[in-house]
Design an enzyme around this catalytic site. Structure first.
Site, PDB file in Angstrom:
ATOM      1  N   ASP A 140      52.726  47.873  49.473  1.00 20.29           N
ATOM      2  CA  ASP A 140      53.528  48.640  50.401  1.00 20.29           C
ATOM      3  C   ASP A 140      53.602  47.860  51.721  1.00 20.29           C
ATOM      4  O   ASP A 140      52.984  46.797  51.876  1.00 20.29           O
ATOM      5  CB  ASP A 140      52.931  50.051  50.572  1.00 20.29           C
ATOM      6  CG  ASP A 140      53.951  51.037  51.111  1.00 20.29           C
ATOM      7  OD1 ASP A 140      53.715  52.248  51.026  1.00 20.29           O
ATOM      8  OD2 ASP A 140      55.004  50.582  51.619  1.00 20.29           O
TER       9      ASP A 140
HETATM   10  C1  GLC Z   1      56.907  52.596  53.530  1.00 24.50           C
HETATM   11  C2  GLC Z   1      56.523  53.665  52.537  1.00 24.50           C
HETATM   12  C3  GLC Z   1      57.067  53.444  51.153  1.00 24.50           C
HETATM   13  C4  GLC Z   1      58.422  52.778  51.222  1.00 24.50           C
HETATM   14  C5  GLC Z   1      58.219  51.404  51.827  1.00 24.50           C
HETATM   15  C6  GLC Z   1      59.538  50.627  51.968  1.00 24.50           C
HETATM   16  O1  GLC Z   1      55.806  52.197  54.267  1.00 24.50           O
HETATM   17  O2  GLC Z   1      55.130  53.941  52.420  1.00 24.50           O
HETATM   18  O3  GLC Z   1      57.127  54.734  50.507  1.00 24.50           O
HETATM   19  O4  GLC Z   1      58.975  52.669  49.921  1.00 24.50           O
HETATM   20  O5  GLC Z   1      57.585  51.444  53.093  1.00 24.50           O
HETATM   21  O6  GLC Z   1      60.380  51.278  52.870  1.00 24.50           O
END
Ligand code: GLC
Length: 746
Positions: A307
């Site tokens: 993430d």
């Molecule tokens: C964010 C979220 C995740 C998302 C990612 C990309 O931090 O935790 O759910 O898909 O970044 O935007």
């Protein structure tokens, strides 16, 4: 059937079987062939994902062409970047026209086609309730609401429509669905989950994936999904996003892994990893979860994605790594295949050093890159005909909008209807007040047009808020006075004055949009200004319908006791206003049911599938509204709950029948919930667990015979040895107000 035709059919099966195997085999060969040609730099580039900002012109510049060509070439050609995510421009992020999206993705792929091996970029986007960042996309109720529909078919359709609108935008990989289980109501992403129950979340998530991917996600109207956030992210002990969770191995296997197992079984090819930590191990450093369990036990064959920034955070935040370089090594060796260190090429540079120094073996790189290439081949990215889906007939179609409206209606929970205050008369004079009454953003939540979903000025002007929808449908006088914002009293005295010449007051309370840490709160209590408005409205003595909107169950106990009608809207999406008005005036008979336990008080958090001691002596499961609660404008009755026998062996399926009847005066939908209780076992068992459900529509007086089948797996649990087991003993099956028992024996 003549022998000859059986023989021909057998031959046909053999031919088809071989060709499918050959196709898979050929993809594996294609991966091996391509991998063999790749330099180390090209391999590590495939493991690197960067944000749009890295290839974008500075925010606000070149609005008609937000890509900076030199930066794009630097990323895709010089750094061999294999994936890009997000919309222009972080951190706000903002929806783009579908034409702009087609231009952006075409430009990116054109540059990847100039790279030495022409490996296409896989572009990832968050589209958790429709194509978030494509203007005028069909934006569905959020997952918590889709769960409240208890309707897998609607979840399937949401997946199919979302995939179609992404492909028409030139996008092919969706960071959705959230398969985290929602058992901590303070958590600011509860609304992104399918609620507190494993069975419900598994069924709805799997349906969404099947709609989104079909049988072959390379099809022109299908797109890839991504299970997130693996695993244990949704249960921070203090309720704040990205803070520690303490989850035992048994609890993990009982409540947190099963939904991901369901998602893998449904065919999702990618998994995004937990940004928090469980038992002191950050999700991005957890070899046991990422490799031993995910690969060794669950057999996941796709690739894992970090993430946002979370590999680097093993050093900058978690103090697990002593440097950014060590953080990259820990994450890659734990099982992270692709990195979302989104704002620079540090992952690429550091991993290159680590492989050249021998600290990270090339075999691990080849393993990760093979997984990524396999998914890209299966996605059809290399196929020359991997064209963009036409906009016409695939984007914001009347059928998709109608499906969205149906989902919104079925997602609304009628929690209280005393003195038949509902439905309202069309000619009633209605005073509408409260902070969520006239906002589209309050019905959509985060990941809507912008990351936080809170820029009301960007919402489509043709959509109706609760107030506007009531006004449109009513033939009486409808007045809107805000009364209070989310945090401040505005003109409560005007509300009190206006109440005198209105028949009914519709009071709309709740939360402003948010997601992730920006949504952290210290209490589920409503802000005092909203409580003051509610108390003033109640004190007028006029009939009151309380509507709540927002991502979490805020505490409304004191208010609920003094009003006649309560509607729990949560986040019903762009058609939410119309759906609520349809229900208020009786044009639609509500049938939503709570996918969470609605707490009576902010620290009184007990799940419906609580343990026996939680309802022993003075303890009890006493939510304001229980899991599964939801009223209708008609009444239903289940009867004749039966098993075909009352003794079974451990490996037998159990067939159950029950009838459900519409005993009221209106057509309506009813969800029949089947619960099981394992009366005594070697590990304490929940007082009840949802193991099956069916939703039916019945006319007045109509009845339907339903049948359910429980498998041994439905009766299993995580035993003392941490392995899934089924034990002999007595069980209860509960449907409605009936209970039958059976026993399992060797
Ligand atoms: C964010 C979220 C995740 C998302 C990612 C990309 O931090 O935790 O759910 O898909 O970044 O935007």
């Amino acid at each position: 059937m003549p022998i000859k035709s059986i023989f021909l059919i057998a031959i046909l099966f053999v031919i088809v079987g071989c060709s499918v195997r050959n196709q898979k085999q050929s993809k594996v060969n294609k991966v091996e062939e391509l991998l063999a040609k790749m330099t180390l730099e090209e391999k590590i580039g495939q493991m690197t994902q960067v944000d749009f900002s890295v290839i974008g012109a500075p925010a606000g510049q070149n609005l008609d062409d937000p890509i900076d060509k030199a930066k794009l070439e630097d990323a895709v050609i010089a750094h061999h970047v294999g994936s890009i995510l997000n919309t222009p421009t972080t951190p706000q992020n903002k929806a783009q026209s579908i034409e702009m999206w087609r231009k952006i993705t075409q430009t990116v792929q054109a540059v990847s086609a100039k790279s030495r091996l022409k490996i296409p970029v896989l572009y990832g986007i968050d589209a958790i309730h429709g194509a978030t960042y494509t203007k005028n996309a069909v934006l569905f109720p959020q997952a918590i609401n889709m769960a409240a529909t208890f309707n897998p078919e609607l979840s399937f359709k949401e997946g199919a429509i979302t995939a179609r609108e992404l492909r028409a935008s030139g996008l092919q990989w969706n960071f959705s669905p959230v398969m985290d289980i929602g058992r901590q109501p303070l958590w600011p992403r509860l609304w992104e989950t399918y609620g507190e129950d494993v069975h419900l979340a598994s069924i709805l998530g799997a349906s969404y994936i099947k709609g989104h991917q079909g049988d072959d996600f390379s099809a022109s109207n299908k797109a890839l999904t991504c299970l997130k956030h693996y695993v244990g992210y949704s249960f921070p002990i203090n309720g704040k996003d990205r803070t520690p969770a303490w989850i035992s191995e048994r609890m993990l296997r009982e409540y947190f892994l099963p939904t991901f197992e369901a998602g893998i079984k449904a065919g999702s090819p990618t998994i995004m990893v937990n940004s928090g930590e469980v038992d002191g191990i950050p999700g991005h450093a957890n070899y046991h979860y990422l490799t031993t369990i995910l690969r060794g036990e669950m057999g996941f064959k796709g690739f894992t994605l970090s993430d946002w920034e979370d590999i680097k955070r093993l050093y900058t935040r978690d103090k697990l790594a002593t440097s950014e370089k060590e953080a990259v090594k820990i994450a890659v060796m734990a099982g992270i295949d692709m990195s979302m260190i989104p704002m620079d090429f540090s992952f690429y540079d550091l991993l290159l050093e680590l492989v050249k120094s021998g600290e990270v073996p090339i075999t691990r790189i080849d393993e990760a890159v093979s997984r990524i290439l396999q998914v890209k081949f299966e996605a059809g990215l290399f196929e020359p005909d991997n064209k963009m889906l036409s906009i016409e007939g695939n984007f914001a179609t009347p059928e998709a909008i109608a499906t969205n409206g149906q989902a919104a209606r079925e997602s609304i929970v009628l929690a209280k209807n005393d003195n038949h205050i509902l439905p309202l008369k069309k000619d009633a004079n209605i005073l509408v007040t409260g902070p969520t009454a006239n906002l589209l953003s309050a019905m959509n939540g985060g990941w809507t047009i912008t990351w936080q979903g809170d820029d009301e000025s960007l919402y489509p002007k043709n959509q109706l808020t609760v107030f506007k929808a009531i006004e449109k449908k009513s033939t009486g006088k409808v007045t809107y006075i805000e009364g209070s914002s989310f945090t401040d009293e505005i003109d409560i005295n005007r509300v009190i004055e206006a109440a005198k010449n209105h028949d009914t007051i519709v009071l709309c309370l709740g939360e402003k949009p948010y997601t992730e840490t920006l949504g952290n709160i210290g209490s589920l209590n409503l802000n005092q200004a909203q409580i003051n408005l509610a108390n003033a409205v109640i004190a007028t003595g006029k009939p009151v319908v309380l509507i709540t909107l927002g991502g979490r169950p805020r505490i409304i106990t004191a208010q609920v006791e003094k009003v006649d009608g309560v509607i729990l809207g949560f986040l019903p999406g762009m058609e939410g206003g119309t759906a609520i008005a349809d229900i208020l005036f009786g044009d639609y008979n509500p049938n939503g049911r709570l996918p969470i336990s609605y707490p009576r008080d902010t620290n009184d958090i007990v799940m419906y599938d609580h343990k026996p001691m939680e309802s022993y002596e003075s303890n009890g499961y006493k939510p304001l509204y229980p899991f599964g609660h939801g009223l209708s404008y008609t009444t239903f009755q289940t009867n004749d709950l039966k098993l075909q026998k009352d003794k079974f062996t451990l490996d037998e399926n159990i067939n159950i029948t029950v009838t459900v009847k519409n005993t009221g005066l209106r057509k309506g939908k009813e969800t029949v919930l089947l619960y099981v209780n394992d009366i005594a076992a070697s590990v304490t068992r929940p007082s009840k667990q949802l193991k099956a459900f069916k939703k039916v529509e019945l006319n007045p007086g109509q009845l339907e015979h339903l049948s359910f089948t429980l498998t041994p797996d439905d009766l299993s649990f995580i035993g003392v040895d941490l392995k899934r087991t089924v034990e002999v003993g007595d069980f209860k099956v509960m449907v409605g107000n009936e209970t039958v028992t059976f026993s399992l024996a060797k």
